[in-house]
Design an enzyme around this catalytic site. Structure first.
Site, PDB file in Angstrom:
ATOM      1  N   THR A   1       0.840  -1.207   0.000  1.00  0.00           N
ATOM      2  CA  THR A   1       0.000   0.000   0.000  1.00  0.00           C
ATOM      3  C   THR A   1       0.873   1.255   0.000  1.00  0.00           C
ATOM      4  O   THR A   1       0.564   2.243  -0.664  1.00  0.00           O
ATOM      5  CB  THR A   1      -0.902   0.004   1.251  1.00  0.00           C
ATOM      6  OG1 THR A   1      -1.628  -1.216   1.280  1.00  0.00           O
ATOM      7  CG2 THR A   1      -1.880   1.169   1.228  1.00  0.00           C
TER       8      THR A   1
ATOM      9  N   HIS B   1       1.948   2.120  -3.412  1.00  0.00           N
ATOM     10  CA  HIS B   1       0.954   2.894  -4.176  1.00  0.00           C
ATOM     11  C   HIS B   1       1.032   4.368  -3.790  1.00  0.00           C
ATOM     12  O   HIS B   1       0.915   5.255  -4.632  1.00  0.00           O
ATOM     13  CB  HIS B   1      -0.468   2.382  -3.892  1.00  0.00           C
ATOM     14  CG  HIS B   1      -0.710   0.992  -4.390  1.00  0.00           C
ATOM     15  ND1 HIS B   1      -0.743   0.678  -5.726  1.00  0.00           N
ATOM     16  CD2 HIS B   1      -0.939  -0.170  -3.736  1.00  0.00           C
ATOM     17  CE1 HIS B   1      -0.975  -0.618  -5.868  1.00  0.00           C
ATOM     18  NE2 HIS B   1      -1.090  -1.161  -4.669  1.00  0.00           N
TER      19      HIS B   1
ATOM     20  N   GLY C   1      -5.755 -10.533  -2.725  1.00  0.00           N
ATOM     21  CA  GLY C   1      -5.104  -9.621  -3.670  1.00  0.00           C
ATOM     22  C   GLY C   1      -6.101  -8.633  -4.255  1.00  0.00           C
ATOM     23  O   GLY C   1      -7.222  -9.011  -4.600  1.00  0.00           O
TER      24      GLY C   1
HETATM   25 ZN    ZN Z   1       0.277  -3.165   5.175  1.00  0.00          ZN
END
Ligand code: ZN
Length: 363
Positions: A61, A64, A284
């Site tokens: 994350t 991203h 996912g």
């Molecule tokens: Zn994490």
């Protein structure tokens, strides 16, 4: 785009005399992060604890957020302190905190809720409607201090080292997925051996899976999956592996699919390799809406498909602690690098390039 949570502890402006700290922030709508030294230490609410952070994990994350892709641009408030995986020590507690005291070594569940909706009141707080995630919706842990609600604190057992305690969040994703699919004495296929996929291999082995198969396009990850307990690891670009798995599993297919890649072809392949009546647990995240042959791969197959989000609060945390204390989880080859936070750029690049798997930073 969501704004910072109303009422969430966050540093806005340092009143005179307020202490400041080092923090990695998303300073503008674009790539990378910035390390600042003058972020005000967060002010705790009455039911919050202030944790002095020791180590943090860099998550997919965070990649991203670093790369500022479409998801990050639509979700992450500019100016936020990033990071949600950490271990540290409670420094200060709010006036209404009763369960924990300063000095306790802790990690924390990063999904926060006001405990008002149906799910949060019936044992499923990890999917509460009002979930705000630290480092995503409210200030996170890539900083010297992080503020979390008392309910979210997880005291870390003394025999769990800091580098492992820093990654309980993703390990909890793996444990939640494996436990939801009930793998004991079953053949298990893990599609995608990124960080959590690799963790899922060692967790599935510890949880009593009879045989584990894995797929990944990266030969290094396939080799590691085998080292961690997979009997076979396949390159998914050659889909002859599906027939091999069926053949190996009574000619029918694997009992359980753990989908960890978020790749559209992997889901189709994984469900094709699953036996009729099998269980597929999907963790996912896909890039967007996907195409799937529901008729053949779900309905006629009679399989159970589970969406997995976060960690159960706190069933998963107890299971994770038991598994860690059993000594049966192999994480040393998964947590590959550690950098001081000053080298945050190198740390993120090491993870993004694939050279490192789980990368930890020390404050
Ligand atoms: Zn994490």
């Amino acid at each position: 785009m969501p704004t910072l949570t109303a009422g969430a502890p966050r540093a806005v402006k340092a009143p005179s005399g307020t202490h400041t700290m080092r923090a990695l922030i998303k300073h503008h709508a674009g790539t990378e992060l910035q390390l600042v030294a003058d972020r005000p230490v967060p002010a705790c609410g009455p039911r919050d604890v202030l944790v002095k952070v020791a180590k943090v994990g860099i998550c997919g994350t965070d990649r991203h957020i670093w790369e500022w892709d479409a998801w990050a641009a639509s979700r992450i408030p500019v100016g936020i302190v990033t990071g949600h995986e950490f271990v540290g020590t409670i420094e200060k507690i709010g006036s209404a905190v009763t369960k924990h005291a300063p000095g306790l070594r802790v990690s924390a569940e990063g999904h926060t809720t006001q405990w008002k909706d149906y799910n949060s009141r019936t044992g499923n707080a990890h999917i509460a409607l009002d979930t705000k995630i630290i480092g995503i919706d409210r200030d996170g842990c890539f900083a010297e201090y992080v503020c979390v609600p008392e309910e979210n604190v997880w005291p870390v057992h003394a025999s769990i080292p800091d580098k492992v305690a820093a990654v309980l969040d993703p390990l909890g994703n793996a444990v939640h997925t494996v436990m939801a699919a009930n793998v004991s004495a079953k053949s298990v296929l893990v599609t995608g051996t990124g960080i959590i996929g690799l963790m899922a291999v060692t967790v599935a082995k510890a949880a009593g899976a009879s045989r584990i198969f894995a797929t990944d396009i990266d030969p290094k990850r396939r080799a590691l999956a085998k080292k961690l307990g997979a009997s076979e690891a396949f390159d998914p670009r050659d889909d002859r592996w599906i027939a091999e798995i069926r053949k190996a599993c009574r000619g029918e297919g694997a009992d359980v699919l753990l989908e960890m890649s978020g790749a559209e072809p992997a889901l189709t392949q994984g469900l094709s390799a699953l036996r009729n009546g099998g269980t597929a647990a999907l963790l996912g995240l896909f890039k967007g809406p996907i195409r799937l042959d529901m008729n053949d791969l779900v309905i006629f197959k009679g399989c159970t498909v589970l969406g997995i989000n976060g960690r159960k609060m706190f069933e998963t945390w107890f299971q994770m602690e038991e598994l860690l204390l059993s000594g049966r989880l192999e994480l040393d080859d998964i947590i590959t690098h550690e950098f001081p936070i000053e080298q945050f750029k190198k740390a993120h690049e090491t993870m993004i390039s694939g050279e490192g798997i789980k990368v930890v930073m020390a404050l």
